[in-house]
Motif scaffolding. Structure first.
Motif, PDB file in Angstrom:
ATOM      1  N   VAL A 221       4.622  16.267   1.069  1.00 23.31           N
ATOM      2  CA  VAL A 221       3.543  15.592   0.346  1.00 23.31           C
ATOM      3  C   VAL A 221       3.214  16.430  -0.888  1.00 23.31           C
ATOM      4  CG1 VAL A 221       1.141  14.799   0.478  1.00 23.31           C
ATOM      5  CG2 VAL A 221       2.593  14.738   2.533  1.00 23.31           C
TER       6      VAL A 221
ATOM      7  N   PHE B  36      -4.129   2.904  -4.313  1.00 25.17           N
ATOM      8  CA  PHE B  36      -5.485   2.872  -3.756  1.00 25.17           C
ATOM      9  C   PHE B  36      -6.452   3.232  -4.897  1.00 25.17           C
ATOM     10  CE2 PHE B  36      -9.054   4.830  -1.456  1.00 25.17           C
ATOM     11  CZ  PHE B  36      -9.313   3.851  -0.506  1.00 25.17           C
TER      12      PHE B  36
ATOM     13  N   THR C 285      -2.700  16.647   5.154  1.00 20.30           N
ATOM     14  CA  THR C 285      -2.436  15.450   4.359  1.00 20.30           C
ATOM     15  C   THR C 285      -3.294  14.318   4.871  1.00 20.30           C
ATOM     16  OG1 THR C 285      -0.691  13.863   3.720  1.00 20.30           O
ATOM     17  CG2 THR C 285      -0.497  14.845   5.894  1.00 20.30           C
ATOM     18  N   PHE C 286      -3.246  13.202   4.160  1.00 23.02           N
ATOM     19  CA  PHE C 286      -3.897  11.984   4.630  1.00 23.02           C
ATOM     20  C   PHE C 286      -3.162  11.475   5.869  1.00 23.02           C
ATOM     21  CE2 PHE C 286      -4.379   7.289   4.470  1.00 23.02           C
ATOM     22  CZ  PHE C 286      -5.717   7.258   4.774  1.00 23.02           C
TER      23      PHE C 286
ATOM     24  N   LYS D  45      -6.740   6.786  -6.386  1.00 21.30           N
ATOM     25  CA  LYS D  45      -5.554   7.493  -6.885  1.00 21.30           C
ATOM     26  C   LYS D  45      -5.565   7.493  -8.417  1.00 21.30           C
ATOM     27  CE  LYS D  45      -4.691   8.225  -2.740  1.00 21.30           C
ATOM     28  NZ  LYS D  45      -3.779   7.783  -1.728  1.00 21.30           N
TER      29      LYS D  45
ATOM     30  N   TYR E 295      -8.653  18.103   3.870  1.00 22.09           N
ATOM     31  CA  TYR E 295      -8.928  17.190   4.957  1.00 22.09           C
ATOM     32  C   TYR E 295      -9.627  17.973   6.046  1.00 22.09           C
ATOM     33  CZ  TYR E 295      -5.900  14.196   2.305  1.00 22.09           C
ATOM     34  OH  TYR E 295      -5.392  13.463   1.291  1.00 22.09           O
TER      35      TYR E 295
ATOM     36  N   SER F 226       0.935   5.385  -4.093  1.00 21.40           N
ATOM     37  CA  SER F 226      -0.191   4.541  -3.717  1.00 21.40           C
ATOM     38  C   SER F 226      -1.011   4.194  -4.957  1.00 21.40           C
ATOM     39  CB  SER F 226      -1.088   5.282  -2.724  1.00 21.40           C
ATOM     40  OG  SER F 226      -2.333   4.618  -2.579  1.00 21.40           O
TER      41      SER F 226
ATOM     42  N   ALA G 148      -2.362  -1.377  -2.938  1.00 22.51           N
ATOM     43  CA  ALA G 148      -1.021  -1.613  -3.467  1.00 22.51           C
ATOM     44  C   ALA G 148      -0.275  -0.288  -3.420  1.00 22.51           C
ATOM     45  CB  ALA G 148      -1.059  -2.141  -4.898  1.00 22.51           C
TER      46      ALA G 148
ATOM     47  N   SER H 176      -1.824   8.797   7.006  1.00 28.76           N
ATOM     48  CA  SER H 176      -0.654   7.915   7.097  1.00 28.76           C
ATOM     49  C   SER H 176       0.676   8.661   7.006  1.00 28.76           C
ATOM     50  CB  SER H 176      -0.720   6.759   6.100  1.00 28.76           C
ATOM     51  OG  SER H 176      -0.918   7.206   4.824  1.00 28.76           O
ATOM     52  N   THR H 177       0.703   9.840   6.416  1.00 23.90           N
ATOM     53  CA  THR H 177       1.959  10.598   6.356  1.00 23.90           C
ATOM     54  C   THR H 177       2.538  10.783   7.761  1.00 23.90           C
ATOM     55  OG1 THR H 177       0.942  11.826   4.522  1.00 23.90           O
ATOM     56  CG2 THR H 177       3.035  12.644   5.360  1.00 23.90           C
TER      57      THR H 177
ATOM     58  N   ALA I   3       1.920   9.862  -3.056  1.00 25.67           N
ATOM     59  CA  ALA I   3       0.747   8.987  -3.187  1.00 25.67           C
ATOM     60  C   ALA I   3      -0.277   9.552  -4.169  1.00 25.67           C
ATOM     61  CB  ALA I   3       0.093   8.778  -1.819  1.00 25.67           C
ATOM     62  N   GLN I   4      -0.366  10.897  -4.221  1.00 23.74           N
ATOM     63  CA  GLN I   4      -1.363  11.534  -5.097  1.00 23.74           C
ATOM     64  C   GLN I   4      -0.733  12.069  -6.373  1.00 23.74           C
ATOM     65  OE1 GLN I   4      -3.366  14.516  -2.719  1.00 23.74           O
ATOM     66  NE2 GLN I   4      -3.896  13.062  -1.106  1.00 23.74           N
TER      67      GLN I   4
ATOM     68  N   SER J 185       0.859  -1.191   0.000  1.00 27.09           N
ATOM     69  CA  SER J 185       0.000   0.000   0.000  1.00 27.09           C
ATOM     70  C   SER J 185       0.892   1.237   0.000  1.00 27.09           C
ATOM     71  CB  SER J 185      -0.915   0.037   1.234  1.00 27.09           C
ATOM     72  OG  SER J 185      -0.144   0.248   2.408  1.00 27.09           O
ATOM     73  N   GLY J 186       0.270   2.400  -0.172  1.00 24.50           N
ATOM     74  CA  GLY J 186       1.016   3.650  -0.058  1.00 24.50           C
ATOM     75  C   GLY J 186       1.512   3.866   1.363  1.00 24.50           C
ATOM     76  N   THR J 187       0.676   3.484   2.320  1.00 20.89           N
ATOM     77  CA  THR J 187       1.077   3.575   3.724  1.00 20.89           C
ATOM     78  C   THR J 187       2.306   2.701   3.978  1.00 20.89           C
ATOM     79  OG1 THR J 187      -1.240   3.903   4.308  1.00 20.89           O
ATOM     80  CG2 THR J 187       0.242   3.243   6.092  1.00 20.89           C
TER      81      THR J 187
ATOM     82  N   ASP K  94       6.227  11.927  -0.178  1.00 18.02           N
ATOM     83  CA  ASP K  94       4.922  11.268  -0.214  1.00 18.02           C
ATOM     84  C   ASP K  94       4.273  11.687  -1.527  1.00 18.02           C
ATOM     85  OD1 ASP K  94       2.294  10.461  -0.057  1.00 18.02           O
ATOM     86  OD2 ASP K  94       2.123  10.811   2.099  1.00 18.02           O
TER      87      ASP K  94
HETATM   88  C1  LIG Z   1      -3.547   7.693  -0.231  1.00 24.14           C
HETATM   89  C2  LIG Z   1      -2.459   8.355   0.512  1.00 24.14           C
HETATM   90  C3  LIG Z   1      -1.564   7.640   1.321  1.00 24.14           C
HETATM   91  C4  LIG Z   1      -1.753   6.206   1.680  1.00 24.14           C
HETATM   92  O1  LIG Z   1      -1.895   5.323   0.635  1.00 24.14           O
HETATM   93  P1  LIG Z   1      -2.684   3.941   0.869  1.00 24.14           P
HETATM   94  O2  LIG Z   1      -2.361   3.175  -0.385  1.00 24.14           O
HETATM   95  O3  LIG Z   1      -4.127   4.268   1.003  1.00 24.14           O
HETATM   96  O4  LIG Z   1      -2.126   3.284   2.070  1.00 24.14           O
HETATM   97  C5  LIG Z   1      -0.517   8.317   1.908  1.00 24.14           C
HETATM   98  N1  LIG Z   1      -0.352   9.636   1.725  1.00 24.14           N
HETATM   99  C6  LIG Z   1      -1.197  10.364   0.969  1.00 24.14           C
HETATM  100  C7  LIG Z   1      -0.938  11.825   0.799  1.00 24.14           C
HETATM  101  C8  LIG Z   1      -2.284   9.754   0.357  1.00 24.14           C
HETATM  102  O5  LIG Z   1      -3.131  10.487  -0.380  1.00 24.14           O
END
Ligand SMILES: *Cc1c(COP(=O)(O)O)cnc(C)c1O
Length: 369
Positions: free
Chosen positions: A127, A179, A81-82, A182, A310, A177, A190, A84-85, A155-156, A55-57, A153
């Protein structure tokens, strides 16, 4: 916000064939589909090494663990941010140090990063929010001066370019990520770790599989951060479409920008997102308005989906209360949380649907005052 079924429909036959081939192969974790995906996505991003993860996390976990970041260390990051950062920084035992964002791009404020560096700072974790690159030139200068790592980060931000190069290739590690929401979405969870450095790539690969090298011998502690063969195989079907989808996102953003500009509303009623570089991939199109909640309720009544990314910045989350950031301590992030609204931008939105959204937003805001 996102019509996944419509996006997958033209690819359906190939997706089903691929899934069937993976099921018949008997190879479900890592393996040839993963290796092929890692090569193809490395080419797309423009980075030397890629490590497919769960995953992205988990990409963030792998990067932090591979750099040996642990209790007593500080990692400077953004609260806007989301989860998990910041969550991953705490999960490795380190302290997230939150600094404020820029009001125009929502990305981390480089000057505040510079003033937050201490002797404990081990990494900066910017991010590339909503698909727009941070000021990587500024951040790299700070990291170099203080000998700390950058973990991006991203992810986006798959495919995002910055003036100094593609995101994911600009720090020690990049984290992506897949997800479903995305820009390149899988069929479950993944993610991907990227790096330009062969030694860092090897470290991440070892951490991905419990730290074992060779198998059943553990010089370091890793985890189960492996990507499934099925996800990699299906992502290989979607990857060739990504550039066209991104172009469509940009075209949708241009149409929103033009329509909202011509509406002539005041800044406080409607602010469109600032685009600093051409390489924005618009994972989200986020407007600001002082009438956010009322606008969202109005759009909901019109059956138009929106989202708030957010609603609570990380420094104000209950789980981080012990870090001691009072209300008002990072005012730009807090104000953004009260004013942002993400409108549908996905490829396949179509002009008719988009025009209906534009009309609903403009007609509502034009009559609020
Ligand atoms: C989606 C996202 C993540 C986490 O990704 P996952 O695949 O959902 O675990 C981390 N950081 C940011 C900024 C995200 O948008």
């Amino acid at each position: 916000m996102l019509d996944m079924a419509a996006q997958n429909a033209p690819l359906m036959a190939r997706l089903i064939d691929k899934a069937a081939a993976v099921i018949r192969s008997g190879h479900y974790i890592l393996g040839p589909e993963v290796e092929a995906f890692e090569r193809e996505v490395a080419d797309y991003i423009g980075v030397k090494h890629t490590i497919g993860v769960s995953s992205g996390t988990d990409a963030l976990m792998v990067a932090l663990m591979a750099l040996g970041i642990h209790a007593g260390d500080e990692v400077i990051t953004t609260p806007f941010t989301f989860f998990s950062t910041g969550g991953c920084v705490a999960r490795v035992g380190a302290t997230p140090v939150f600094v404020d964002i820029m009001p125009d791009t929502f990305n981390i404020d480089v000057e505040q990063v510079a003033s937050a560096v201490t002797s404990r700072t081990r990494a900066i974790l910017p991010v590339h929010l909503f698909g727009q690159a941070c000021d990587m030139e500024g951040l790299s200068a700070i990291a170099k001066k203080h000998d700390c790592a950058i973990i991006e980060d991203a992810a986006q931000a798959i495919g995002t370019r910055s003036p100094v190069g593609p995101v994911g290739a600009l720090g020690a590690y990049g984290c992506f990520s897949f997800f479903p929401s995305k820009n390149l979405g899988g069929f479950g969870d993944a993610g991907l770790v990227t790096t330009q450095d062969p030694e860092l790539a090897e470290k991440a690969r070892v951490i991905r599989a419990h730290g074992s090298k060779p198998k059943y011998y553990h010089a370091v502690i890793g985890g189960n951060f492996r990507i499934d063969a099925l996800q990699a195989a299906l992502l290989r079907v979607k990857l060739p479409e990504l550039e066209a989808w991104t172009e469509e996102r940009r075209a949708n953003a241009d149409r929103y920008d033009a329509a909202f500009k011509s509406a002539g509303l005041s800044e406080s009623l409607l602010r469109t997102p600032t685009r600093c570089f051409d390489g924005h991939v618009y994972n989200q199109y986020v407007i600001r308005t002082s009438h956010r909640d009322a606008l969202q309720a109005h759009l909901r009544a019109e059956h138009i989906d929106t989202a708030i990314y957010y609603p609570v910045p990380l420094h104000r989350q209950e789980c981080f209360a012990s870090l001691g950031y009072p209300e008002g301590s990072l005012p730009v992030s807090e104000r953004a949380s009260a004013e942002v609204l993400a409108l549908p931008i996905f490829p396949g939105l179509g002009e008719a649907r988009q025009d209906r959204i534009i009309d609903a937003v403009v007609s509502f805001l034009a009559q609020v005052e």
